[in-house]
Design an enzyme around this catalytic site. Structure first.
Site, PDB file in Angstrom:
ATOM      1  N   LEU A   1       8.947 106.468  -7.456  1.00 36.10           N
ATOM      2  CA  LEU A   1       7.511 106.737  -7.595  1.00 36.10           C
ATOM      3  C   LEU A   1       7.269 108.022  -8.388  1.00 36.10           C
ATOM      4  O   LEU A   1       6.414 108.083  -9.277  1.00 36.10           O
ATOM      5  CB  LEU A   1       6.875 106.858  -6.205  1.00 36.10           C
ATOM      6  CG  LEU A   1       5.368 106.974  -6.215  1.00 36.10           C
ATOM      7  CD1 LEU A   1       4.725 105.633  -6.541  1.00 36.10           C
ATOM      8  CD2 LEU A   1       4.846 107.485  -4.881  1.00 36.10           C
TER       9      LEU A   1
ATOM     10  N   LYS B   1       9.256 109.344 -10.502  1.00 36.23           N
ATOM     11  CA  LYS B   1       9.653 109.104 -11.880  1.00 36.23           C
ATOM     12  C   LYS B   1       8.575 108.343 -12.642  1.00 36.23           C
ATOM     13  O   LYS B   1       8.226 108.664 -13.763  1.00 36.23           O
ATOM     14  CB  LYS B   1      10.931 108.265 -11.824  1.00 36.23           C
ATOM     15  CG  LYS B   1      11.633 108.072 -13.104  1.00 36.23           C
ATOM     16  CD  LYS B   1      12.970 107.427 -12.794  1.00 36.23           C
ATOM     17  CE  LYS B   1      13.594 106.916 -14.063  1.00 36.23           C
ATOM     18  NZ  LYS B   1      14.840 106.235 -13.771  1.00 36.23           N
TER      19      LYS B   1
ATOM     20  N   TYR C   1      -5.033 102.394  -4.747  1.00 39.35           N
ATOM     21  CA  TYR C   1      -6.169 101.608  -5.215  1.00 39.35           C
ATOM     22  C   TYR C   1      -7.442 102.452  -5.278  1.00 39.35           C
ATOM     23  O   TYR C   1      -8.301 102.222  -6.109  1.00 39.35           O
ATOM     24  CB  TYR C   1      -6.345 100.340  -4.368  1.00 39.35           C
ATOM     25  CG  TYR C   1      -5.676  99.176  -5.069  1.00 39.35           C
ATOM     26  CD1 TYR C   1      -4.318  99.241  -5.361  1.00 39.35           C
ATOM     27  CD2 TYR C   1      -6.389  98.071  -5.513  1.00 39.35           C
ATOM     28  CE1 TYR C   1      -3.699  98.235  -6.066  1.00 39.35           C
ATOM     29  CE2 TYR C   1      -5.776  97.055  -6.218  1.00 39.35           C
ATOM     30  CZ  TYR C   1      -4.430  97.144  -6.493  1.00 39.35           C
ATOM     31  OH  TYR C   1      -3.822  96.143  -7.215  1.00 39.35           O
TER      32      TYR C   1
ATOM     33  N   GLY D   1      -7.605 105.279  -6.340  1.00 38.45           N
ATOM     34  CA  GLY D   1      -7.541 106.070  -7.568  1.00 38.45           C
ATOM     35  C   GLY D   1      -7.793 105.205  -8.798  1.00 38.45           C
ATOM     36  O   GLY D   1      -7.916 105.718  -9.905  1.00 38.45           O
TER      37      GLY D   1
ATOM     38  N   HIS E   1      -4.819  98.258   0.400  1.00 34.51           N
ATOM     39  CA  HIS E   1      -5.575  98.171  -0.858  1.00 34.51           C
ATOM     40  C   HIS E   1      -6.801  97.252  -0.755  1.00 34.51           C
ATOM     41  O   HIS E   1      -7.913  97.650  -1.080  1.00 34.51           O
ATOM     42  CB  HIS E   1      -4.682  97.655  -1.993  1.00 34.51           C
ATOM     43  CG  HIS E   1      -3.397  98.422  -2.154  1.00 34.51           C
ATOM     44  ND1 HIS E   1      -3.309  99.762  -1.922  1.00 34.51           N
ATOM     45  CD2 HIS E   1      -2.147  98.021  -2.523  1.00 34.51           C
ATOM     46  CE1 HIS E   1      -2.064 100.161  -2.160  1.00 34.51           C
ATOM     47  NE2 HIS E   1      -1.343  99.122  -2.516  1.00 34.51           N
TER      48      HIS E   1
ATOM     49  N   LYS F   1       3.087  87.511  -4.224  1.00 39.38           N
ATOM     50  CA  LYS F   1       4.126  87.816  -5.213  1.00 39.38           C
ATOM     51  C   LYS F   1       4.550  86.508  -5.872  1.00 39.38           C
ATOM     52  O   LYS F   1       4.436  85.435  -5.264  1.00 39.38           O
ATOM     53  CB  LYS F   1       5.361  88.405  -4.513  1.00 39.38           C
ATOM     54  CG  LYS F   1       5.092  89.693  -3.763  1.00 39.38           C
ATOM     55  CD  LYS F   1       4.993  90.861  -4.699  1.00 39.38           C
ATOM     56  CE  LYS F   1       4.774  92.153  -3.943  1.00 39.38           C
ATOM     57  NZ  LYS F   1       4.422  93.270  -4.823  1.00 39.38           N
TER      58      LYS F   1
HETATM   59  C1  BG6 Z   1       1.928  98.663  -3.830  1.00 40.68           C
HETATM   60  C2  BG6 Z   1       2.727  97.586  -3.158  1.00 40.68           C
HETATM   61  O1  BG6 Z   1       1.301  99.470  -2.875  1.00 40.68           O
HETATM   62  O2  BG6 Z   1       0.932  98.085  -4.672  1.00 40.68           O
HETATM   63  C3  BG6 Z   1       3.354  96.682  -4.202  1.00 40.68           C
HETATM   64  O3  BG6 Z   1       3.731  98.164  -2.340  1.00 40.68           O
HETATM   65  C4  BG6 Z   1       2.310  96.154  -5.158  1.00 40.68           C
HETATM   66  O4  BG6 Z   1       4.052  95.606  -3.593  1.00 40.68           O
HETATM   67  C5  BG6 Z   1       1.472  97.294  -5.716  1.00 40.68           C
HETATM   68  O5  BG6 Z   1       2.976  95.498  -6.201  1.00 40.68           O
HETATM   69  C6  BG6 Z   1       0.326  96.772  -6.558  1.00 40.68           C
HETATM   70  O6  BG6 Z   1      -0.295  97.840  -7.221  1.00 40.68           O
HETATM   71  P1  BG6 Z   1      -0.810  97.707  -8.717  1.00 40.68           P
HETATM   72  O7  BG6 Z   1      -1.410  99.026  -9.022  1.00 40.68           O
HETATM   73  O8  BG6 Z   1       0.397  97.405  -9.550  1.00 40.68           O
HETATM   74  O9  BG6 Z   1      -1.797  96.583  -8.719  1.00 40.68           O
END
Ligand code: BG6
Length: 512
Positions: A17, A19, A185, A187, A247, A340
């Site tokens: 993260l 990085k 989210y 942010g 989120h 996913k």
């Molecule tokens: C993360 C989850 O909090 O949010 C991930 O752990 C997910 O599994 C990611 O892929 C999604 O975030 P973004 O910003 O890529 O839509």
């Protein structure tokens, strides 16, 4: 807050993260503040001994980038300054934390600087939080009037009980106002715009933001990636804990909460959010569909060294139907969906309005086009984040940001409408969610972070459903381009099903 020297410590400073997002965010913070009254030092900390960690950290730091408006030469200077202000330190024992603080204090003394604050970003697994918070509390508190802020990454617990235990452990070391629980989210620029958008267009929205006019609300994050490489974490959590509990729930509360009188009052925002949580009806098992992509079992067996008969019930897809039991939203279906290995990457929240109300001028047309507001988080058909208002709804006018009509690629379909049928607002300066949140932490703005009460209220909503799903077999879907029948879900009363007449969501409607 008073200006002075700020020490930033990323614990887990060479991890993924850090990085990918954190160093970039802190570099942007540094660049934006470079002419201000604050000075900085940055520490990347971790379990690796200092001699081994140092080169790794510097490789990461060298990769940070400047925004387009900064010249190449200026960028090189800024990066060089940033590197000079940064160092790696092993942070394993209490003594390591004590030494870190000695270093900070010596530097302050030598340079004759006033201290503004200490920011610790814990980018480490949650099981390590309590011990680190304890070390910070016992050895890293500033003695002056400087602030202490500790940033935490999810997961914040596994269910209501574990979140409560973790919150109380952290509460032994840190005050609530010192904790910044991140939900990235919040942010995302489009998510951060939800309340201001609702406020700005109140005149149009107030009369229609209710059960008489809203057909349904969808909040959705479809992803194409699998979870290979993350199974030891993911298999314990699954999609509901990983995405829906945080989120998507946050987005739901922003869309449905009563508008605060003061948009910058974190207390008022929290109170109004909590009110929504208390009006949400419990989510029963029949209000959820869970799925698992086909290859997941094999991945689990491999990554967890399990035999072929090991079965994981962890869902990688979930669609959940929620209802708010109040006069404003009673009976309005709110669908939260994430998965996913689906056919496309797209994330949005949309408020779909009922047709009949708006079809009056259009009597003769059998099908009115959808009337909707879409908060598009980015990705998907539309590659950029945007707020879209269908033209047949109202024409938004803003004081300080433009609403455009899109004529290029006018036929691109976004959730059932060509893009040219929308008024579109895009952020003027696109920014990564983490960079945005890092600037909020620095400014001490707490409304984009998750308070303990908010966290527990959210777990209170999800825990009963998680328990009732614990022994359910998820529907297996092929994964990749093929979602199977996963998204052909229907809503009938308070239930989700696959065989009712009313198709409320399917692939065609999802902009994909
Ligand atoms: C993360 C989850 O909090 O949010 C991930 O752990 C997910 O599994 C990611 O892929 C999604 O975030 P973004 O910003 O890529 O839509």
């Amino acid at each position: 807050q008073r200006p002075g020297h700020v020490s930033v410590v990323i614990v887990g400073g060479t991890g993924d993260l850090a990085k990918k997002y954190l160093w970039q965010g802190f570099f942007e913070l540094y660049v934006n503040q470079v002419k201000g009254a604050n000075t900085f030092s940055f520490y990347g900390g971790g379990l690796t001994p200092t001699d081994k960690g140092t080169p790794v950290l510097f490789e990461i730091l060298k990769a940070v980038s400047c925004s387009k408006d900064v010249s190449k030469e200026r960028c090189a200077v800024l990066k060089d300054q940033f590197l000079r202000l940064s160092q790696y330190r092993q942070l394993k024992t209490l003594e390591d934390y004590q030494n870190l603080v000695k270093n900070i204090e010596q530097e302050l003394q030598q340079e004759g600087m006033t201290e503004a604050g200490r920011l610790f970003y814990l980018s480490v697994p949650a099981f390590a939080y309590a011990d680190i918070a304890d070390n910070i509390n016992s050895s890293c508190r500033p003695t002056s009037r400087a602030w202490l802020r500790v940033v935490l990454e999810k997961p914040f617990g596994h269910d209501f009980r574990s979140a409560q235990v973790l919150a109380s452990q952290l509460g032994n070391s840190l005050k609530d106002e010192e904790m910044y629980r991140i939900d990235h989210y919040l942010g995302k620029q489009v998510v951060a715009k939800i309340l201001p958008f609702r406020e700005e267009h109140k005149k149009f929205l107030d009369p229609i933001w209710n059960k008489q006019h809203i057909e349904r609300v969808e909040i959705l994050l479809k992803e194409t990636l699998d979870v290979k490489g993350r199974i030891p974490f993911y298999d314990q959590y699954g999609v509901v804990r990983d995405v829906l509990q945080n989120h998507l729930t946050e987005v739901m509360t922003l869309l449905t909460m009563r508008l605060p009188l003061n948009l910058s009052s974190s207390e008022e925002i929290l109170q109004n959010k909590l009110q929504i949580f208390s009006s949400l009806l419990p989510v029963g098992k029949n209000q959820a569909v869970v799925g698992q992509y086909q290859a997941y079992q094999t991945e689990v067996q491999q990554e967890l060294n399990k035999t072929k008969d090991h079965v994981s019930l962890t869902p990688t897809f979930a669609a959940v139907l929620a209802y708010i039991d109040d006069v404003q939203y009673e009976g309005v279906p709110i669908l939260l969906i994430s998965g996913k290995m689906l056919d496309e990457r797209v994330g949005y929240a949309r408020i779909l309005f009922k047709n009949d109300v708006f079809c009056l001028q259009n009597h003769n047309s059998v099908h009115c086009k959808p009337k909707q507001i879409v908060f598009h988080f980015g990705h998907g058909r539309l590659q950029y984040p945007a707020i879209l208002v269908s033209k047949n709804l109202f024409k938004p006018v803003s004081k300080d940001s433009e609403w455009k009509e899109v004529t290029e690629h006018a036929d691109v379909d976004v959730l059932g409408l060509p893009i040219s049928d929308y008024y579109v607002q895009t952020p003027t300066k696109p920014r990564e969610a983490y960079s945005e949140l890092i600037s909020h932490i620095f400014a001490g703005h707490k409304n984009s972070f998750i308070s303990t009460e908010n966290l527990l209220a959210s777990w209170g909503l999800w825990t009963p459903l998680l328990s009732s799903l614990a022994s359910s077999f998820p529907r297996i879907y092929p994964g990749g381009a093929d979602n199977g029948d996963l998204l052909d879900i229907h809503v009938k009363g308070r239930e989700i099903s696959y065989n009712s007449e009313v198709v409320i969501i399917n692939n065609d409607q999802m902009g994909g």
